[in-house]
Write a protein that holds these residues in place. Sequence first.
Motif, PDB file in Angstrom:
ATOM      1  N   ARG A  31       8.591   4.890  19.993  1.00  0.00           N
ATOM      2  CA  ARG A  31       8.949   5.687  18.806  1.00  0.00           C
ATOM      3  C   ARG A  31       8.033   6.898  18.673  1.00  0.00           C
ATOM      4  O   ARG A  31       7.307   7.035  17.691  1.00  0.00           O
ATOM      5  N   PRO A  32       8.027   7.790  19.648  1.00  0.00           N
ATOM      6  CA  PRO A  32       7.119   8.935  19.572  1.00  0.00           C
ATOM      7  C   PRO A  32       7.540   9.933  18.511  1.00  0.00           C
ATOM      8  O   PRO A  32       8.726  10.220  18.349  1.00  0.00           O
ATOM      9  N   GLY A  33       6.549  10.455  17.801  1.00  0.00           N
ATOM     10  CA  GLY A  33       6.777  11.525  16.830  1.00  0.00           C
ATOM     11  C   GLY A  33       5.901  12.715  17.183  1.00  0.00           C
ATOM     12  O   GLY A  33       6.284  13.593  17.941  1.00  0.00           O
ATOM     13  N   ILE A  34       4.674  12.700  16.698  1.00  0.00           N
ATOM     14  CA  ILE A  34       3.819  13.886  16.741  1.00  0.00           C
ATOM     15  C   ILE A  34       3.672  14.488  18.139  1.00  0.00           C
ATOM     16  O   ILE A  34       3.611  15.707  18.297  1.00  0.00           O
ATOM     17  N   HIS A  64       4.159  -1.730  13.532  1.00  0.00           N
ATOM     18  CA  HIS A  64       3.575  -0.387  13.521  1.00  0.00           C
ATOM     19  C   HIS A  64       2.054  -0.506  13.442  1.00  0.00           C
ATOM     20  O   HIS A  64       1.533  -1.373  12.740  1.00  0.00           O
ATOM     21  N   TYR A 103      -0.291  16.552  11.196  1.00  0.00           N
ATOM     22  CA  TYR A 103       0.966  16.104  10.568  1.00  0.00           C
ATOM     23  C   TYR A 103       1.260  16.826   9.243  1.00  0.00           C
ATOM     24  O   TYR A 103       2.339  17.386   9.068  1.00  0.00           O
ATOM     25  N   LYS A 139      11.934  12.493  11.372  1.00  0.00           N
ATOM     26  CA  LYS A 139      11.825  12.416   9.910  1.00  0.00           C
ATOM     27  C   LYS A 139      11.144  13.680   9.364  1.00  0.00           C
ATOM     28  O   LYS A 139      10.520  14.428  10.134  1.00  0.00           O
ATOM     29  N   ARG A 146       1.547  -2.074   5.230  1.00  0.00           N
ATOM     30  CA  ARG A 146       2.388  -1.070   4.600  1.00  0.00           C
ATOM     31  C   ARG A 146       3.758  -1.719   4.492  1.00  0.00           C
ATOM     32  O   ARG A 146       3.967  -2.519   3.601  1.00  0.00           O
ATOM     33  N   ASN A 206       4.064   4.065  18.573  1.00  0.00           N
ATOM     34  CA  ASN A 206       4.111   5.449  18.100  1.00  0.00           C
ATOM     35  C   ASN A 206       3.476   6.327  19.194  1.00  0.00           C
ATOM     36  O   ASN A 206       3.162   5.831  20.277  1.00  0.00           O
ATOM     37  N   SER A 207       3.253   7.609  18.912  1.00  0.00           N
ATOM     38  CA  SER A 207       2.717   8.503  19.953  1.00  0.00           C
ATOM     39  C   SER A 207       1.388   8.005  20.493  1.00  0.00           C
ATOM     40  O   SER A 207       1.170   7.972  21.702  1.00  0.00           O
ATOM     41  N   TYR A 261       9.269  16.876  11.378  1.00  0.00           N
ATOM     42  CA  TYR A 261       7.862  17.259  11.180  1.00  0.00           C
ATOM     43  C   TYR A 261       7.760  18.756  10.852  1.00  0.00           C
ATOM     44  O   TYR A 261       6.861  19.456  11.317  1.00  0.00           O
ATOM     45  N   LEU A 296      13.858   4.344   9.324  1.00  0.00           N
ATOM     46  CA  LEU A 296      12.556   3.681   9.472  1.00  0.00           C
ATOM     47  C   LEU A 296      12.099   2.969   8.198  1.00  0.00           C
ATOM     48  O   LEU A 296      11.286   2.057   8.256  1.00  0.00           O
ATOM     49  N   LYS A 322      11.098  -5.795  10.802  1.00  0.00           N
ATOM     50  CA  LYS A 322       9.756  -5.249  10.910  1.00  0.00           C
ATOM     51  C   LYS A 322       8.713  -6.284  10.512  1.00  0.00           C
ATOM     52  O   LYS A 322       8.728  -6.816   9.403  1.00  0.00           O
TER      53      LYS A 322
HETATM   54  C1  LIG Z   1       6.420   8.207  11.785  1.00  0.00           C
HETATM   55  C2  LIG Z   1       6.557   6.955  12.537  1.00  0.00           C
HETATM   56  C3  LIG Z   1       6.423   6.943  13.931  1.00  0.00           C
HETATM   57  C4  LIG Z   1       5.968   8.148  14.722  1.00  0.00           C
HETATM   58  O1  LIG Z   1       4.581   8.276  14.600  1.00  0.00           O
HETATM   59  P1  LIG Z   1       3.735   9.404  15.377  1.00  0.00           P
HETATM   60  O2  LIG Z   1       2.334   9.094  15.064  1.00  0.00           O
HETATM   61  O3  LIG Z   1       4.155  10.717  14.803  1.00  0.00           O
HETATM   62  O4  LIG Z   1       4.096   9.276  16.813  1.00  0.00           O
HETATM   63  C5  LIG Z   1       6.671   5.744  14.585  1.00  0.00           C
HETATM   64  N1  LIG Z   1       7.004   4.633  13.911  1.00  0.00           N
HETATM   65  C6  LIG Z   1       7.126   4.603  12.560  1.00  0.00           C
HETATM   66  C7  LIG Z   1       7.489   3.341  11.861  1.00  0.00           C
HETATM   67  C8  LIG Z   1       6.893   5.759  11.832  1.00  0.00           C
HETATM   68  O5  LIG Z   1       6.982   5.732  10.502  1.00  0.00           O
END
Ligand SMILES: *Cc1c(COP(=O)(O)O)cnc(C)c1O
Length: 360
Positions: free
Chosen positions: A211-214, A161, A344, A34, A131, A195-196, A38, A80, A124
């Motif tokens: 669902r890893p991001g950062i 989440h 971020y 997303k 949120r 998440n991460s 980043y 998401l 969800k």
């Molecule tokens: C952005 C997001 C993630 C990723 O989060 P990070 O902290 O960057 O790993 C995972 N799940 C949802 C629902 C998100 O909005």
Amino acid sequence: MRPLQAIIDLSALKHNFLIARQISPKQKLMAVVKANAYGHGLIECAKAFEEVGADALAVSCLEEALQLRENDIKKPIILLEGFFEKNEIPLLVENQLQTVLHHPQQLTYLLENPPLKPISVWLKFDSGMNRLGFNLEQFKVVYQKLLERPDISNKIRLMTHFACADELRNNFTLNQIQHFEQLTKALNNEKSLSNSAALLGWKQTHADWGRPGIMLYGSSPFLEQPASNFDLKPVMILKSKLISVKTCQRGETVGYGATWECPETMQIGIIAAGYGDGYPRHAKSGTPIYLNNQKIPLIGRVSMDMLAVDLRLCENPQIGDEVELWGKHISIDEVAQCAQTISYPLLCGITMRVPRLFQN
Ligand SMILES: *Cc1c(COP(=O)(O)O)cnc(C)c1O
């Protein structure tokens, strides 16, 4: 050309994905891309994740998903935030997009405008973050409704989440895990929690999907642990050059507000990078910048296009000398702390005028 560039190291990105795999080998992984991955470049990063075997990609909204499909990305894509308006529903089908379902209004839209072919949804549950997500009562109702409507949804997955997963001693996460488990333990749908921060620090959250991001971008989600502790490599290297070197007398001041005063006669340097590029204006004096094998301190206020550094530690600095603002020598997490923020917004905030240079 203006010397400021963001080098995007795609091999580091792939390496980081493989770290996520190693740490949670049983989960399928959706790489979160997303907000223009980043700030790193949506399409290039998505292609790199495809190459390294990501099971899916996650974006925030339809617009981001369509960009991926227009660029020939074939992986499953998850929205998401789901859809916002009923007229997005046909596009979900057309582009094979999976949607998060988090609000009764979205279900109403679906019931009134059923998709021409069934879609996959991620229900969800709001386990405490407050949120997005259904509460306990709503969740059960919506789940039941969807079961009765196989014409709408062919596959239901469950997710939640975390609010505090980056704080490893905070029991809030345990509470959220417990709420989610209580609600879903009797259901054998696929589940996703991590998440991460949870993927790295809360192994009990590993389920069917992570669902890893950062972490994929080489930054640590934890304040007390550097990314290198997990062998994560920086992906964005923000580079520029010295564009001015001058000598100032003791007592002279540097920059807007005249906030920094020279303690002695000394050289200062000006670097082409400022908050107009996304470098944080609130980075305090002393924030490290890397020049000629040396960490030197930023001084005074960051301007829109420039910032100043103390050159006393540098031998013979020259106009055109390269600097790294963050990347391999200065971690983005270090800069973020100096600006009282987190990585971020710094990564997402690199503006359009900074060219991204992709390296394999
Ligand atoms: C952005 C997001 C993630 C990723 O989060 P990070 O902290 O960057 O790993 C995972 N799940 C949802 C629902 C998100 O909005």
